[in-house]
Enzyme design. Structure first.
Site, PDB file in Angstrom:
ATOM      1  N   ASP A 151      42.735  30.956  40.977  1.00 45.14           N
ATOM      2  CA  ASP A 151      41.405  31.538  40.831  1.00 45.14           C
ATOM      3  C   ASP A 151      41.501  32.987  41.315  1.00 45.14           C
ATOM      4  O   ASP A 151      42.483  33.386  41.952  1.00 45.14           O
ATOM      5  CB  ASP A 151      40.354  30.741  41.611  1.00 45.14           C
ATOM      6  CG  ASP A 151      38.941  31.010  41.065  1.00 45.14           C
ATOM      7  OD1 ASP A 151      38.745  32.032  40.368  1.00 45.14           O
ATOM      8  OD2 ASP A 151      38.022  30.201  41.343  1.00 45.14           O
TER       9      ASP A 151
HETATM   10  C1  BGC Z   1      35.563  31.890  39.425  1.00 40.60           C
HETATM   11  C2  BGC Z   1      36.338  31.353  38.232  1.00 40.60           C
HETATM   12  C3  BGC Z   1      36.426  32.408  37.181  1.00 40.60           C
HETATM   13  C4  BGC Z   1      37.074  33.656  37.772  1.00 40.60           C
HETATM   14  C5  BGC Z   1      37.221  34.782  36.776  1.00 40.60           C
HETATM   15  C6  BGC Z   1      36.067  33.232  39.898  1.00 40.60           C
HETATM   16  O1  BGC Z   1      35.154  33.797  40.762  1.00 40.60           O
HETATM   17  O2  BGC Z   1      35.604  30.951  40.473  1.00 40.60           O
HETATM   18  O3  BGC Z   1      35.702  30.209  37.738  1.00 40.60           O
HETATM   19  O4  BGC Z   1      37.143  31.920  36.081  1.00 40.60           O
HETATM   20  O5  BGC Z   1      36.266  34.129  38.834  1.00 40.60           O
HETATM   21  O6  BGC Z   1      35.996  35.362  36.507  1.00 40.60           O
END
Ligand code: BGC
Length: 883
Positions: free
Chosen positions: A368
């Protein structure tokens, strides 16, 4: 108990189952959130619009703007004290064994001088995580990937495994291999459509499509989404999301498939198969136990530890991920939080032992965004790609990962390989896993280049074209409308209110801001971080920009006047103008009153809700609005758009509340989908994918909002003490009456059930003791059919309609399972007066429990009960069987 996996060969079912990056910087980053910049159009601290939180400080106070030291040359570099605190104890397996879902490595460490790779607490060398094997039809892709990787230099390999920060056209981008004309990967959100662009659709939320309980609609939605991601040149679609709605108020529940592991698993599997059928790599996220927003961590902030026993993990939270791997998912996103004290992105038990070994996952583990908190532990324990690359939001960008000194990986990763700290075999496997997914889904042949830019919808920036405005919507609006209708749940319908008889409607009142438009436009709040106008999505990275949003008011008024131009239609969109509401409602013969409840990702706070909801009540004074309307209007239809369960106690049984429709978050065709149900073009068949309780305290777990320990090193602890009793299982085992139970939903017609037959495909003697071969998803024979169940459903009412038949399994007492667990469902259209045959198969895994001592799925001895019903409590047919 029979050791599983196992069944005779006759049971072995076959399962069918480059991009240009410009160094153009825009003034407003999509990740403005991380820089503490207010989203466009968001009012400062008002109750309607969201505020974006400042990112937490860097880990251990490291100043990310100071260039980091050269990486430590040894894996035995300086160790700071591992941050393990809180109760620190592992939960015991529910079978009583000492085996736990415990982990082997420590957390990250950084020093004032810079980030250094750290080892396990003992300083021991970690073995490589399991390399990709080519199982499950990946052999050719792995061979191609290995051939490609063999041509790469170390720096080029770093470029593919560490991101380029916020530089690039997608929310995440690897570097490129210019020498070989390889443009790198584009990673883009979200689980409702292509985020941060124009001319793309906003699909109904995942929780809505789960609410249809229709596998085919789930697959079609995934396929349509996959086509849109491909059309925009996205290699990896960042979804589906499959964390369970364990806590009813958790901010991101609506991004996933509800509270039940089985339902969520079916949704995840269908969505992945659909997306990947278009050559786009899907991403199963967030692995694992990322089930609330408060203290979720990321970007250097302290992350909670979700503490769970091994059995609960296997049977509940891991289940949808296992189904995803079985479906052939090409990537899995490791989460921000810790699991049993160890960060998910360096958690050997999660990433290596379970995902790569037990589930035989092919493809790559993607972090993530800014969830990686170390070099050595994350790499050795199983993370393959670090996104977006830097340590934390707010760090300066570095467009060349191989030179990136602002990352736990980047330059340090290359150096660690060069000096032997990280074996080249492990490093190669990281790149091979990434490239294998690329080849597996045919992205080497004619895959479109990225044609949008996540930071802007403008055509060009500083003279460079960044958005080609490629229209990928096709006719997906039809499917969006269909899913919207199919996911609308009828909770109450008295006095034959619905479907609406237009000839009786002379004076219609439409009340509540949720019926109308956002006065600033549907996309006015960045990442939908406000609750203005009708609610069709929650907020955060799980959103996309509406190409348009049909409001309920617009759809209803247009339709009614197309049939009866002289009908009076009056609306009040101000939720607090009680004088106008009173007056309008008192004049009307039919009132439709709209209310909502919103939530989202924790980097945006809306009306003091920091991602997770503060309470389970309706927003904007919805309860009062409904009560005032009902006090004036004998025919009050309540329509709710919510991210999850809300408490309906103040008004659900009001005699003037004649109907309640629960419409979830239906996406861009919201008003049209609702209209279809109101007028009966669509007979409602949505079923609750979670329980609506009478009281918040009736639920088995809740959000951890605050901790009393104020030490900056304190790790908030979240113990999964409910064990297997998530959602309805708790209500059943603790004998608590819900307001509307899991699986509940009414129809305009009636159904009767008969003729249950249960056929066993296995007997005790057909269970083998070996564990069989392993394929993606785990032991192959776990997915063989073991029992088939069939029955007949008759439509005895006056309307054609879909029935969602549900199969709940009661395990033998010796298994210590909840009273009933969902293990199958089927939705079928049945014409009035006609009958349909339903047939549901139970696979070996469906009738097994995870046995912690033997670390295996086992079929418990004793009597099983099959319950067939139209909800988790309306059970019409039962039969027992033993194996
Ligand atoms: C989120 C993810 C997301 C990523 C990219 C993170 O803050 O938890 O679900 O895919 O950001 O935007």
């Amino acid at each position: 108990m029979k050791s599983l996996a196992l069944l005779l060969p006759c049971l072995l079912a076959t399962f069918t189952l480059a991009h240009q990056q410009h160094n153009v910087r825009r003034p407003f980053s999509h990740h403005a959130r991380a820089l503490g910049i207010k989203p466009t159009g968001a009012a400062n601290g008002t109750t309607a619009a969201g505020t974006v939180a400042h990112p937490a400080a860097q880990p251990n106070g490291t100043n990310s703007t100071t260039p980091l030291d050269s990486p430590a040359s040894s894996k035995n570099g300086t160790l700071s004290t591992p941050k393990v605190s809180g109760n620190g104890t592992s939960l015991r397996g529910s079978s009583g064994s000492n085996t736990t879902l415990n982990t082997t490595t420590t957390t990250t460490s950084s020093t004032a001088a810079g980030i250094v790779p750290v080892t396990s607490p003992t300083g021991a060398t970690l073995p490589n995580s399991k390399p990709i094997s080519g199982d499950g039809g990946w052999t050719a892709a792995v061979a191609k990937a290995k051939a490609f990787v063999s041509k790469l230099t170390i720096d080029e390999k770093v470029n593919l495994t560490t991101g380029v920060d916020t530089i690039g056209r997608c929310v995440g981008n690897t570097g490129r291999v210019t020498r070989l004309n390889f443009d790198g990967f584009c990673f883009e959100d979200s689980p409702v459509g292509v985020r941060d662009t124009d001319y793309a659709s906003v699909f109904p939320s995942a929780v809505n499509v789960a609410t249809t309980w229709d596998k085919n609609l789930m697959l079609k939605r995934g396929t349509a989404m996959g086509a849109e991601f491909r059309g925009k040149g996205v290699n990896v679609a960042l979804g589906p999301m499959m964390n369970l709605a364990r806590d009813v108020a958790a901010g991101r529940n609506w991004e996933g498939g509800g509270a039940d592991p089985f339902l969520s698993g079916v949704h995840a599997s269908q969505n992945i198969q659909g997306i990947q059928s278009q050559g786009v790599i899907a991403c199963a996220k967030h692995y694992a136990l990322n089930e609330q927003e408060h203290f979720r961590g990321g970007s250097g902030s302290e992350a909670y530890s979700s503490n769970i026993d091994d059995r609960t993990f296997h049977e509940d939270q891991l289940w949808p991920f296992a189904e995803s791997v079985k479906a052939g998912v090409g990537s899995v996103m490791c989460a921000y939080n810790r699991v049993n004290q160890t960060s998910a992105c360096e958690n050997r038990r999660l990433l290596n032992d379970i995902l790569k070994e037990e589930l035989d996952f092919q493809g790559f583990v993607l972090s993530d965004w800014a969830a990686v908190v170390s070099l050595y532990p994350s790499v050795m324990n199983g993370a393959d790609v670090n996104m977006p690359g830097f340590v934390a939001y707010g760090d300066p960008d570095e467009g060349n990962p191989a030179a990136a000194n602002n990352s736990y990986w980047g330059l340090q990763l290359g150096n660690a390989v060069k000096n032997g700290t990280i074996p080249e075999s492990r490093f190669d496997d990281m790149v091979t896993r990434l490239m294998a997914a690329y080849y597996q889904f045919g992205q080497d042949k004619g895959f479109p280049a990225v044609n949008f830019d996540y930071t802007t919808e403008e055509t060009s920036v500083n003279g460079t074209i960044v958005n080609e405005h490629v229209n990928v919507q096709g006719d997906h609006y039809k499917l969006i409308r269909e899913i919207g209708g199919a996911s609308t749940i009828l909770l109450k319908n008295t006095k034959q209110t619905l479907p609406i008889n237009l000839s009786k409607v002379k004076n219609l009142a439409i009340l509540g801001s949720d019926a109308g438009p956002n006065p600033d436009g549907p996309n006015s709040c960045s990442d939908r971080g406000c609750d203005q106008g009708t609610l069709a999505l929650g907020w955060g990275s799980g959103t996309a920009n509406f190409p348009y949003l049909v409001t309920p008011y617009e759809a209803i008024q247009t339709y009614v006047h197309s049939k009866q131009p002289d009908t009076i239609i009056q609306s009040v969109f101000d939720d607090f103008d009680y004088a106008a509401v009173n007056q309008t409602a008192s004049q009307a013969d039919t009132c439709m009153v709209f209310a909502n409840a919103d939530s989202g990702e924790g980097y945006i706070t809306v009306d003091t809700n920091a991602g997770d909801r503060n309470n389970l009540t309706l927003w904007h004074g919805g309860d009062d609005l409904i009560l005032i309307t009902a006090s004036q209007c004998a025919n009050t239809i309540v329509v709710l758009h919510t991210v999850g369960a809300v408490l309906v106690e103040p008004w659900y049984d009001h005699p003037n509340v004649t109907a309640i429709l629960y419409a979830g978050l239906p996406g861009q065709e919201s008003g049209n989908a609702l209209l279809d149900v109101l007028i009966g073009t669509v007979n409602p068949s949505g079923r609750l994918p979670y329980t609506i309780a009478k009281n918040r305290s009736d639920y088995p777990s809740d959000i951890l909002y605050t901790v009393s320990n104020t030490s900056s090193d304190y790790i908030p602890q979240i113990d999964y003490t409910e064990k297997l009793n998530i959602d309805y299982r708790h209500f059943d085992s603790a004998n608590i009456e819900p307001r509307y139970e899991f699986g509940f939903g009414m129809s305009y017609t009636n159904f009767s059930y008969s003729g249950l037959s249960v056929k066993m495909l296995a007997t005790a003697s057909s269970l083998a003791s070996d564990q069989g071969s392993t394929q993606p998803g785990g032991i192959t024979s776990l997915y063989a059919d073991a029992v088939t169940v069939s029955f007949t459903v008759k439509n005895t009412g006056a309307y054609d309609g879909n029935e969602v038949a549900q199969l709940y399994l009661g395990f033998p007492a010796s298994a210590h399972e909840p009273p009933r667990v969902l293990r199958g469902f089927e939705r079928q259209l049945i014409k009035k007066g006609q009958s349909a045959k339903f047939s549901i198969s139970l696979r070996v895994k469906d009738i097994s429990i995870w046995d912690t001592p033997s670390q295996a799925w086992v079929i418990p001895d004793g009597k099983f009960t099959i319950y067939i019903g139209s909800s988790s409590r309306q059970l019409h047919l039962t039969k027992t069987f033993s194996l």
